[in-house]
Motif scaffolding. Sequence first.
Motif, PDB file in Angstrom:
ATOM      1  N   SER A 250       0.971  -1.052   0.057  1.00 10.78           N
ATOM      2  CA  SER A 250      -0.323  -0.051  -0.007  1.00 10.78           C
ATOM      3  C   SER A 250       0.810   1.246   0.115  1.00 10.78           C
ATOM      4  CB  SER A 250      -1.178   0.073   1.305  1.00 10.78           C
ATOM      5  OG  SER A 250      -1.637  -0.768   1.284  1.00 10.78           O
ATOM      6  N   TYR A 251       2.219   1.361   0.700  1.00 17.45           N
ATOM      7  CA  TYR A 251       2.619   2.586   0.813  1.00 17.45           C
ATOM      8  C   TYR A 251       3.505   2.838  -0.667  1.00 17.45           C
ATOM      9  CZ  TYR A 251       2.646   3.611   5.968  1.00 17.45           C
ATOM     10  OH  TYR A 251       2.084   3.653   6.754  1.00 17.45           O
ATOM     11  N   LEU A 252       3.585   1.291  -1.534  1.00 13.98           N
ATOM     12  CA  LEU A 252       4.679   1.780  -3.117  1.00 13.98           C
ATOM     13  C   LEU A 252       3.591   1.977  -3.859  1.00 13.98           C
ATOM     14  CD1 LEU A 252       6.214  -1.794  -3.795  1.00 13.98           C
ATOM     15  CD2 LEU A 252       7.242   0.403  -3.284  1.00 13.98           C
ATOM     16  N   ALA A 253       2.321   2.021  -3.461  1.00 12.19           N
ATOM     17  CA  ALA A 253       1.253   2.506  -4.456  1.00 12.19           C
ATOM     18  C   ALA A 253       0.813   4.136  -3.373  1.00 12.19           C
ATOM     19  CB  ALA A 253       0.097   1.604  -3.995  1.00 12.19           C
ATOM     20  N   MET A 254       1.201   4.665  -3.021  1.00  7.60           N
ATOM     21  CA  MET A 254       1.293   5.944  -2.181  1.00  7.60           C
ATOM     22  C   MET A 254       2.703   6.409  -2.716  1.00  7.60           C
ATOM     23  SD  MET A 254      -0.878   4.819   0.784  1.00  7.60           S
ATOM     24  CE  MET A 254      -0.475   6.354   1.888  1.00  7.60           C
ATOM     25  N   ASN A 255       3.472   5.747  -3.301  1.00  4.26           N
ATOM     26  CA  ASN A 255       5.251   6.329  -3.263  1.00  4.26           C
ATOM     27  C   ASN A 255       5.672   6.315  -2.534  1.00  4.26           C
ATOM     28  OD1 ASN A 255       6.775   6.463  -5.726  1.00  4.26           O
ATOM     29  ND2 ASN A 255       6.922   8.935  -5.557  1.00  4.26           N
ATOM     30  N   GLN A 256       5.606   6.241  -1.469  1.00  5.28           N
ATOM     31  CA  GLN A 256       6.546   5.605  -0.320  1.00  5.28           C
ATOM     32  C   GLN A 256       7.255   5.095  -0.001  1.00  5.28           C
ATOM     33  OE1 GLN A 256       3.598   7.185   3.185  1.00  5.28           O
ATOM     34  NE2 GLN A 256       2.182   8.120   2.262  1.00  5.28           N
ATOM     35  N   ARG A 257       7.963   4.961  -0.525  1.00  5.93           N
ATOM     36  CA  ARG A 257       9.481   4.134  -0.653  1.00  5.93           C
ATOM     37  C   ARG A 257       9.811   3.595   0.764  1.00  5.93           C
ATOM     38  NH1 ARG A 257       9.870   2.185  -5.699  1.00  5.93           N
ATOM     39  NH2 ARG A 257       8.851   3.215  -7.395  1.00  5.93           N
ATOM     40  N   ARG A 258      10.523   4.588   0.922  1.00  6.67           N
ATOM     41  CA  ARG A 258      11.539   4.269   2.662  1.00  6.67           C
ATOM     42  C   ARG A 258      10.093   3.531   3.745  1.00  6.67           C
ATOM     43  NH1 ARG A 258      11.424   6.673   7.785  1.00  6.67           N
ATOM     44  NH2 ARG A 258      13.836   6.522   8.466  1.00  6.67           N
ATOM     45  N   LYS A 259       8.580   4.177   3.772  1.00  9.02           N
ATOM     46  CA  LYS A 259       8.312   3.792   4.815  1.00  9.02           C
ATOM     47  C   LYS A 259       7.777   2.229   4.279  1.00  9.02           C
ATOM     48  CE  LYS A 259       5.148   7.780   6.842  1.00  9.02           C
ATOM     49  NZ  LYS A 259       3.964   7.650   7.356  1.00  9.02           N
ATOM     50  N   ALA A 260       8.053   1.715   3.112  1.00 10.50           N
ATOM     51  CA  ALA A 260       7.334  -0.160   2.042  1.00 10.50           C
ATOM     52  C   ALA A 260       8.823  -0.406   2.855  1.00 10.50           C
ATOM     53  CB  ALA A 260       7.595   0.619   0.884  1.00 10.50           C
ATOM     54  N   GLY A 261       9.749   0.407   2.325  1.00  8.01           N
ATOM     55  CA  GLY A 261      10.836  -1.128   2.639  1.00  8.01           C
ATOM     56  C   GLY A 261      11.006  -1.265   4.247  1.00  8.01           C
ATOM     57  N   LEU A 262      10.537  -0.043   5.133  1.00  6.73           N
ATOM     58  CA  LEU A 262      10.341  -0.717   6.377  1.00  6.73           C
ATOM     59  C   LEU A 262       9.578  -1.621   7.144  1.00  6.73           C
ATOM     60  CD1 LEU A 262      10.800   3.010   8.343  1.00  6.73           C
ATOM     61  CD2 LEU A 262      13.033   1.069   8.465  1.00  6.73           C
ATOM     62  N   MET A 263       8.448  -1.625   5.450  1.00  5.89           N
ATOM     63  CA  MET A 263       8.005  -2.790   6.564  1.00  5.89           C
ATOM     64  C   MET A 263       7.926  -4.040   5.502  1.00  5.89           C
ATOM     65  SD  MET A 263       4.719  -0.989   7.871  1.00  5.89           S
ATOM     66  CE  MET A 263       5.931  -0.727   8.481  1.00  5.89           C
ATOM     67  N   PHE A 264       8.482  -3.865   4.843  1.00  9.70           N
ATOM     68  CA  PHE A 264       9.110  -5.270   3.780  1.00  9.70           C
ATOM     69  C   PHE A 264      10.188  -5.808   4.314  1.00  9.70           C
ATOM     70  CE2 PHE A 264       7.275  -3.269  -0.147  1.00  9.70           C
ATOM     71  CZ  PHE A 264       6.584  -3.143  -0.327  1.00  9.70           C
ATOM     72  N   LEU A 265      11.144  -4.829   5.391  1.00 10.36           N
ATOM     73  CA  LEU A 265      11.678  -5.507   6.128  1.00 10.36           C
ATOM     74  C   LEU A 265      11.225  -6.343   7.552  1.00 10.36           C
ATOM     75  CD1 LEU A 265      14.282  -2.573   6.704  1.00 10.36           C
ATOM     76  CD2 LEU A 265      14.948  -5.312   5.451  1.00 10.36           C
ATOM     77  N   LYS A 266      10.457  -5.481   8.335  1.00 10.16           N
ATOM     78  CA  LYS A 266       9.393  -6.189   9.136  1.00 10.16           C
ATOM     79  C   LYS A 266       8.817  -7.547   8.963  1.00 10.16           C
ATOM     80  CE  LYS A 266       8.413  -2.357  12.001  1.00 10.16           C
ATOM     81  NZ  LYS A 266       6.846  -1.453  13.178  1.00 10.16           N
TER      82      LYS A 266
END
Length: 309
Positions: A250-266
């Motif tokens: 969802s963060y990727l779709a919103m172009n919030q790559r940093r937040k997206a990366g943190l979620m994928f690491l979790k």
Amino acid sequence: MPKVSVIIPTYNRNRFLRRAIESVLQQRYADFELIVVDDASSEPVQDIVRCFDDPRIRLIRHETNKGEAEARNTGILNASGEYIAFLDDDDEWLADKLALQVEKLETCPPKVGGIYTGYIVIDFSSGRELFTRIPFRKGDIYRDLLRRNVIAAPSTVLLRRVCFETAGLFDGSVYYGVDHDLFLRIAKHFHYDYLDVPLVKYHIHNGRMSDNPDIVVKGLNALSRRYARERGFLLNRTIMSDGYLDAGISYLAMNQRRKAGLMFLKSIRMNPFEWLSYYHLGISLIGDRHLHQLKRAKKRMLKRFSALP
């Protein structure tokens, strides 16, 4: 005094609310009250309620928006029924839902706190039925609920009032998954039973709370902190991993790559064997276009090596 109190919380969803109310009024079982809790909508909810002209309907309005949990709690605190049922304003019931649940619950021992049903998932925009979920866990399902929310939608449950007197009300601090948290707390004291037929239509559409990754992450973190010490919670890591993966997408779709990366690491920390988390982590780091270029380069390299003698 009605046997069942039905609670519909609503917030700026008049386009769905009328259909939800109609599905309650069309129930074969008629001994109920319907409490609509308007959580400070800017839309005229009273106009929707007034058009039904049914004395079983009550409208309670919050002057300020208090959130999903408090809206449901307002309904519970104003309910007079022995049994309590919830219907989300974007869902609807089939006509036999209450009749079959009341009949089932009244034949169960007091240890059974609630009955839940199957449901049909429907794409709201097309009206197409996507799939059907049928219950498969009953009795003491506390450990099952630690693994995942096997009850799923709150629109499927009919609960005894004593469940809330024993386990408490909805907890607004959970943000997302507030129903899952309540089902867990009830399961510490009561058993569940089910009807293995779909009696609820659950609609998928834009604007659901689950589409907001900030809320989803807050909910996942809150549930993790609350139940981390429970034996069996580690078995829930795959479900938590999926939740963080969905939030990251969802963060990727919103172009919030940093937040997206943190979620994928979790997600990877919860379940290191989910390859989709690594794939999307790569997208968040180098971009979708570059990742596809790497994949094409890898295919060319493998093709070249496969041609060697």
